[in-house]
Design a protein around this motif. Structure first.
Motif, PDB file in Angstrom:
ATOM      1  N   ARG A  18       9.608  -6.601   3.177  1.00 10.14           N
ATOM      2  CA  ARG A  18       9.815  -5.474   2.268  1.00 10.14           C
ATOM      3  C   ARG A  18       8.776  -4.419   2.600  1.00 10.14           C
ATOM      4  O   ARG A  18       7.583  -4.696   2.634  1.00 10.14           O
ATOM      5  N   ARG A  19       9.260  -3.222   2.852  1.00 10.90           N
ATOM      6  CA  ARG A  19       8.358  -2.129   3.188  1.00 10.90           C
ATOM      7  C   ARG A  19       8.777  -0.916   2.379  1.00 10.90           C
ATOM      8  O   ARG A  19       9.943  -0.543   2.359  1.00 10.90           O
ATOM      9  N   TYR A  20       7.826  -0.309   1.718  1.00  7.73           N
ATOM     10  CA  TYR A  20       8.093   0.866   0.908  1.00  7.73           C
ATOM     11  C   TYR A  20       7.637   2.117   1.643  1.00  7.73           C
ATOM     12  O   TYR A  20       6.783   2.065   2.529  1.00  7.73           O
ATOM     13  N   ALA A  21       8.226   3.232   1.267  1.00  7.83           N
ATOM     14  CA  ALA A  21       7.890   4.505   1.915  1.00  7.83           C
ATOM     15  C   ALA A  21       6.438   4.883   1.612  1.00  7.83           C
ATOM     16  O   ALA A  21       5.949   4.707   0.497  1.00  7.83           O
ATOM     17  N   LYS A  22       5.775   5.385   2.624  1.00  3.14           N
ATOM     18  CA  LYS A  22       4.385   5.832   2.480  1.00  3.14           C
ATOM     19  C   LYS A  22       4.361   7.284   2.023  1.00  3.14           C
ATOM     20  O   LYS A  22       5.330   8.030   2.162  1.00  3.14           O
ATOM     21  N   PHE A  23       3.237   7.698   1.489  1.00  2.00           N
ATOM     22  CA  PHE A  23       3.066   9.057   0.987  1.00  2.00           C
ATOM     23  C   PHE A  23       3.261  10.079   2.108  1.00  2.00           C
ATOM     24  O   PHE A  23       3.912  11.108   1.918  1.00  2.00           O
ATOM     25  N   ALA A  24       2.727   9.815   3.290  1.00  2.00           N
ATOM     26  CA  ALA A  24       2.859  10.740   4.421  1.00  2.00           C
ATOM     27  C   ALA A  24       4.317  10.850   4.873  1.00  2.00           C
ATOM     28  O   ALA A  24       4.776  11.932   5.255  1.00  2.00           O
TER      29      ALA A  24
ATOM     30  N   SER B  71       0.821  -1.203   0.000  1.00  2.00           N
ATOM     31  CA  SER B  71       0.000   0.000   0.000  1.00  2.00           C
ATOM     32  C   SER B  71       0.861   1.262   0.000  1.00  2.00           C
ATOM     33  O   SER B  71       2.004   1.269   0.438  1.00  2.00           O
ATOM     34  N   ILE B  72       0.266   2.374  -0.470  1.00  2.00           N
ATOM     35  CA  ILE B  72       0.966   3.659  -0.501  1.00  2.00           C
ATOM     36  C   ILE B  72       0.617   4.499   0.719  1.00  2.00           C
ATOM     37  O   ILE B  72       1.457   5.209   1.252  1.00  2.00           O
ATOM     38  N   VAL B  73      -0.607   4.393   1.206  1.00  2.00           N
ATOM     39  CA  VAL B  73      -1.061   5.240   2.307  1.00  2.00           C
ATOM     40  C   VAL B  73      -1.009   4.498   3.639  1.00  2.00           C
ATOM     41  O   VAL B  73      -0.434   4.980   4.605  1.00  2.00           O
ATOM     42  N   GLU B  74      -1.609   3.321   3.723  1.00  2.00           N
ATOM     43  CA  GLU B  74      -1.660   2.552   4.961  1.00  2.00           C
ATOM     44  C   GLU B  74      -0.842   1.274   4.809  1.00  2.00           C
ATOM     45  O   GLU B  74      -0.470   0.888   3.714  1.00  2.00           O
TER      46      GLU B  74
ATOM     47  N   GLU C  54       9.387  14.092   5.092  1.00  2.00           N
ATOM     48  CA  GLU C  54      10.798  14.298   4.773  1.00  2.00           C
ATOM     49  C   GLU C  54      11.003  15.541   3.922  1.00  2.00           C
ATOM     50  O   GLU C  54      11.955  16.295   4.136  1.00  2.00           O
ATOM     51  N   VAL C  55      10.115  15.765   2.961  1.00  2.00           N
ATOM     52  CA  VAL C  55      10.209  16.977   2.136  1.00  2.00           C
ATOM     53  C   VAL C  55      10.004  18.216   3.003  1.00  2.00           C
ATOM     54  O   VAL C  55      10.719  19.217   2.847  1.00  2.00           O
ATOM     55  N   ASN C  56       9.067  18.162   3.928  1.00  2.00           N
ATOM     56  CA  ASN C  56       8.822  19.288   4.843  1.00  2.00           C
ATOM     57  C   ASN C  56      10.061  19.551   5.702  1.00  2.00           C
ATOM     58  O   ASN C  56      10.439  20.701   5.918  1.00  2.00           O
ATOM     59  N   GLY C  57      10.701  18.507   6.200  1.00  2.00           N
ATOM     60  CA  GLY C  57      11.910  18.675   7.002  1.00  2.00           C
ATOM     61  C   GLY C  57      13.048  19.275   6.201  1.00  2.00           C
ATOM     62  O   GLY C  57      13.771  20.159   6.692  1.00  2.00           O
ATOM     63  N   LEU C  58      13.209  18.841   4.958  1.00  2.00           N
ATOM     64  CA  LEU C  58      14.253  19.415   4.101  1.00  2.00           C
ATOM     65  C   LEU C  58      13.966  20.866   3.767  1.00  2.00           C
ATOM     66  O   LEU C  58      14.878  21.702   3.741  1.00  2.00           O
ATOM     67  N   ALA C  59      12.711  21.193   3.508  1.00  2.00           N
ATOM     68  CA  ALA C  59      12.344  22.584   3.209  1.00  2.00           C
ATOM     69  C   ALA C  59      12.584  23.478   4.421  1.00  2.00           C
ATOM     70  O   ALA C  59      13.088  24.605   4.284  1.00  2.00           O
TER      71      ALA C  59
END
Length: 102
Positions: A69-75, A24-27, A80-85
Motif C-alpha cells: 500500500r502506497r499513498y500519494a506524497k505531498f510533492a 509517510s507523507i513526504v518520504e 499533479e496540481v501544477n500540471g493541471l494548472a
C-alpha cells in the motif's frame, strides 16, 4: 478390521500475509505487518500406526502473499496540481485568443 486400526489425520495449512504500508507523507517510510491466514484443510484416513487414532498437523506454507500500500506524497500532489494548472492556462490561452481579435 475394527475401527481401532484406522487412523484419521487432519492437516491445517496456513499461509503468511505480509502487508507493507508506506505511512509517510513526504518520504518513503515502509511499515511491515505480518499476519497468518487459513489456507486449506485436508483429511486422510490411514491404516498404519494403530496405537494412534487421530493425528492433527499444522503446516505453514513458505510462500506468502505480499500486499503493498502506497499513498500519494505531498510533492506528487503538488506536481499533479501544477500540471493541471499549466494545462488549464494553455486551454484558456487558445480560448481567449479568438475573443481578443474582435
Amino acid at each position: 478390521m475394527t475401527s481401532k486400526s484406522i487412523r484419521k489425520e487432519v492437516y491445517f495449512y496456513t499461509k503468511p500475509i505480509h502487508l507493507l504500508t508506506d505511512d509517510s507523507i513526504v518520504e518513503e517510510e515502509f511499515n511491515e505487518k505480518k499476519y497468518v491466514t487459513f489456507d486449506r484443510a485436508q483429511e486422510t484416513m490411514a491404516m498404519n500406526k494403530p496405537e494412534l487414532f487421530f493425528g492433527l498437523h499444522m503446516v505453514a506454507s513458505p510462500n506468502g502473499i505480499y500486499y503493498y500500500r502506497r499513498y500519494a506524497k505531498f510533492a506528487e500532489i503538488l506536481a499533479e496540481v501544477n500540471g493541471l494548472a499549466t494545462m488549464f492556462l494553455v486551454v484558456m490561452t487558445f480560448c481567449i485568443e479568438p475573443i481578443q481579435k474582435y
